[in-house]
Design an enzyme around this catalytic site. Structure first.
Site, PDB file in Angstrom:
ATOM      1  N   SER A  43      -7.346   4.067  -1.837  1.00 40.83           N
ATOM      2  CA  SER A  43      -5.940   4.288  -1.477  1.00 40.83           C
ATOM      3  C   SER A  43      -5.152   4.819  -2.663  1.00 40.83           C
ATOM      4  CB  SER A  43      -5.310   2.977  -1.011  1.00 40.83           C
ATOM      5  OG  SER A  43      -5.956   2.470   0.120  1.00 40.83           O
ATOM      6  N   GLU A  54       0.821  -1.201   0.000  1.00 37.56           N
ATOM      7  CA  GLU A  54       0.000   0.000   0.000  1.00 37.56           C
ATOM      8  C   GLU A  54       0.862   1.260   0.000  1.00 37.56           C
ATOM      9  OE1 GLU A  54      -3.168   0.434  -0.254  1.00 37.56           O
ATOM     10  OE2 GLU A  54      -3.985  -1.570   0.000  1.00 37.56           O
ATOM     11  N   GLY A 104     -25.849  10.599  -9.100  1.00 32.55           N
ATOM     12  CA  GLY A 104     -26.795  11.390  -9.876  1.00 32.55           C
ATOM     13  C   GLY A 104     -26.172  12.713 -10.251  1.00 32.55           C
ATOM     14  N   ASP A 125     -18.750  15.001 -13.761  1.00 27.05           N
ATOM     15  CA  ASP A 125     -19.822  14.451 -12.941  1.00 27.05           C
ATOM     16  C   ASP A 125     -20.003  12.961 -13.233  1.00 27.05           C
ATOM     17  OD1 ASP A 125     -21.834  14.401 -11.111  1.00 27.05           O
ATOM     18  OD2 ASP A 125     -23.284  15.533 -12.304  1.00 27.05           O
ATOM     19  N   ILE A 126     -20.121  12.161 -12.171  1.00 30.99           N
ATOM     20  CA  ILE A 126     -20.371  10.726 -12.292  1.00 30.99           C
ATOM     21  C   ILE A 126     -21.825  10.489 -11.887  1.00 30.99           C
ATOM     22  CG2 ILE A 126     -19.616   8.415 -11.648  1.00 30.99           C
ATOM     23  CD1 ILE A 126     -17.451  10.165 -12.988  1.00 30.99           C
ATOM     24  N   GLY A 133     -24.879  16.300 -10.162  1.00 34.13           N
ATOM     25  CA  GLY A 133     -24.413  17.098  -9.038  1.00 34.13           C
ATOM     26  C   GLY A 133     -23.761  16.235  -7.981  1.00 34.13           C
ATOM     27  N   ASP A 175       1.019   4.329  -2.931  1.00 31.85           N
ATOM     28  CA  ASP A 175       1.045   5.777  -2.716  1.00 31.85           C
ATOM     29  C   ASP A 175       2.238   6.421  -3.413  1.00 31.85           C
ATOM     30  OD1 ASP A 175      -1.203   5.653  -1.116  1.00 31.85           O
ATOM     31  OD2 ASP A 175      -0.110   5.741   0.774  1.00 31.85           O
ATOM     32  N   ASP A 207     -23.173  13.644  -4.986  1.00 24.14           N
ATOM     33  CA  ASP A 207     -23.804  12.445  -4.443  1.00 24.14           C
ATOM     34  C   ASP A 207     -22.852  11.791  -3.455  1.00 24.14           C
ATOM     35  OD1 ASP A 207     -22.165  10.332  -5.934  1.00 24.14           O
ATOM     36  OD2 ASP A 207     -23.037  11.417  -7.617  1.00 24.14           O
TER      37      ASP A 207
END
Length: 548
Positions: A464, A254, A523, A504-505, A525, A258, A527
């Site tokens: 991560s 990990e 949605g 936006d997703i 905007g 990074d 979320d």
């Protein structure tokens, strides 16, 4: 003769109660001769102000505190320090640290003396989930005349309060030249996320780590293989913690994720990795190291560790003490006043954080109002018939125990800049809490990042990875603007997010275990799965520089 505290002359320290999880077995009384090092929080001269004076200002118009100003105006109260020094001497404790900027002192002594000084009784425990640890039950006690000088005592309990799950892909890493693959060399995300092309070599990215170490030979080999200049990586070990990469291979994997992501996307920024233990004391000490690091002077910090803010193992005992959350929040606020952006992953266990108790859960420190909470997506890039890239990005949700964290705090109230823009908790009572994430980026292991650890190339994902990606983008933006971005959450929620500065997703949810009826959905905007969305680096740069 064992020393006993005279509790009749002592008062309980607020916020210090910390029940031992049910299921823990007391093995023995902790040896009174064992040497113990503690961190104590110290009353500040004046409380740190909120960020409202900065909230509506662009980076170039902001004036941040210097470290000297932080110490002089809001550091440890000298009278409190004097009282603690006298208290330590009276109880045969040694003062090992005094860091006024982070309102922290170090005290050390034998367990026998610590027990008597703080009115506790330490035992060695074992737990099927937490392993072996040391702890006391009930609150810390202090002499009545010390009330207020010490705000918290950390290190008595040393069970784990920070975790991150190693998220390798289910498939092996084929050759980078493979024409059709779902995963990415981190440098490929530079163009996909439209990062500004700028020299960020004068910036420094801080990484907070709690286990493992940096495999320097692998750093050299990895960046040679991806044909990218290797970053300058400095390791700072707090509390004398081991940074031997071989001692904890999963954590090292990990750490290397990074380093590889920040090194590949940070625009040449220096990387400094701060290591400490994975308990409350470790996080407090690691944050303190970043606050006080005037030599490296990081402009952005990435934290890919956390644990549910109020996890109780089905009413079996809490993980965090409220004193620790309070102290960490003050440290994160201090970092913000220094102009340091703190990016924190929201976790990889979906909206339940794997607790599977039918309620939604979110992780601290991602729920701190002073950090940029980073969620995760699944990213696919395909070429159309004309060779143009077609990007598809949805909420990362791979099913049970594998998906982006996100939701609403049951502990921390919603900051003013989230009012009217986020949803309330779906838990009973529908608390209007701090909602996360704020932003997101690719995190799905199946569309993950090529990294190297233990001499092997592998594909790894998780939030991560998305947290250091965002830290790398902030480092580049800082270099391009010539000013520190700092905490820009208020601008993100009032202007940048609604104004379309991010991608936006809008598809998916983070109900990985299907116990929450998919109530946190993506949605238009903001979320509770991907926040305001994934990076469009150039648009965000234009917004933060005032030209967008």
């Amino acid at each position: 003769m064992t020393k006993k505290a005279d509790k009749a002359k002592m008062v309980a320290l607020p916020g210090s109660s910390h029940p031992v999880p049910v299921g823990s077995k007391a093995v023995r009384q902790t040896s009174g001769h064992r040497w113990l090092e503690l961190t104590v929080g110290v009353r500040r001269t004046k409380p740190l102000p909120d960020l409202s004076a900065l909230d509506d200002k662009l980076p170039a118009d902001r004036t941040y505190m210097t470290r000297e100003q932080l110490v002089d105006q809001h550091g440890s109260d000298p009278k409190a320090v004097e009282s603690i020094e006298a208290f330590a001497k009276a109880h045969n404790l040694v003062v090992t640290q005094n860091e006024p900027a982070s309102a922290r002192m170090g005290l050390a002594g034998t367990v026998e003396d610590v027990n008597a000084a703080f009115g506790v009784e330490l035992f060695d425990y074992t737990h099927p989930k937490l392993g072996e640890f040391r702890a006391r039950t009930g609150p810390v006690h202090l002499p009545a005349d010390m009330a207020g000088a010490i705000t918290g005592v950390f290190g008595l309990n040393n069970h784990r309060i920070l975790r991150r799950t190693f998220r390798p892909a289910r498939h092996a890493a084929p050759a980078m030249s493979t024409p059709a693959r779902s995963w990415f060399v981190p440098t490929e995300l530079d163009s996909i996320y439209n990062f500004p092309q700028v020299d960020a070599s004068k910036q420094c990215i801080g990484l907070l780590e709690f286990g493992g170490g940096v495999e320097t030979p692998d750093v050299t080999e990895y960046f040679a293989k991806i044909k990218h200049t290797a970053p300058n990586v400095e390791v700072i070990a707090t509390d004398g913690v081991s940074v031997d990469p071989s001692a904890d291979p999963d954590s090292t994997g990990e750490v290397m994720l990074d380093v590889d992501v920040a090194g590949a996307l940070g625009g040449g920024a220096k990387i400094v990795a701060y290591f400490s233990t994975f308990d409350e004391k470790g996080l407090i000490d690691c944050l303190s190291a970043a606050i006080n690091d005037s030599a490296n002077n990081p402009s952005v910090v990435s934290i890919s560790w956390g644990w549910d803010e109020n996890e109780n193992f089905n009413n079996e005992g809490i993980i965090w003490s409220s004193a620790a959350i309070t102290h960490c929040n003050a440290s994160l606020l201090a970092l913000a006043h220094l102009g340091i952006t703190v990016c924190v992953s929201t976790g990889d266990d979906g909206a339940e954080a794997q607790l599977q108790d039918g309620r939604a859960h979110v992780n601290f420190p991602a729920t701190s109002p002073y950090v940029l909470a980073v969620g995760g997506t699944t990213l696919h890039v395909r070429k159309d018939a004309k060779g143009a890239a077609r990007i598809t990005e949805v909420v990362w949700n791979d099913g049970p125990g594998s998906g982006t964290g996100g939701g609403v705090s049951d502990v921390t109230p919603a900051p003013t800049w989230q009012a009217g823009k986020v949803v309330p908790s779906i838990n009973p009572g529908h608390f209007a809490g701090r909602a996360i994430p704020d932003v997101a980026a690719n995190a799905d292991p199946s569309t993950g990042y090529l990294t190297m650890s233990g001499g092997k190339m592998q594909i790894v994902g998780g939030t991560s990875a998305s947290a250091p990606l965002w830290a790398s983008l902030i480092a580049r933006i800082n270099a391009a603007i010539g000013a520190r971005t700092g905490n820009f959450n208020a601008l993100l929620y009032s202007t940048f997010g609604p104004g379309g500065a991010l991608r936006d997703i809008t598809v998916g949810d983070n109900d990985t275990d299907r116990r929450l009826r998919g109530q946190y959905k993506a949605g238009a905007g903001w979320d509770a799965c991907t926040g305001w969305g994934a990076p469009d680096g150039q648009k965000l740069l234009a917004a933060l520089s005032g030209s967008g």
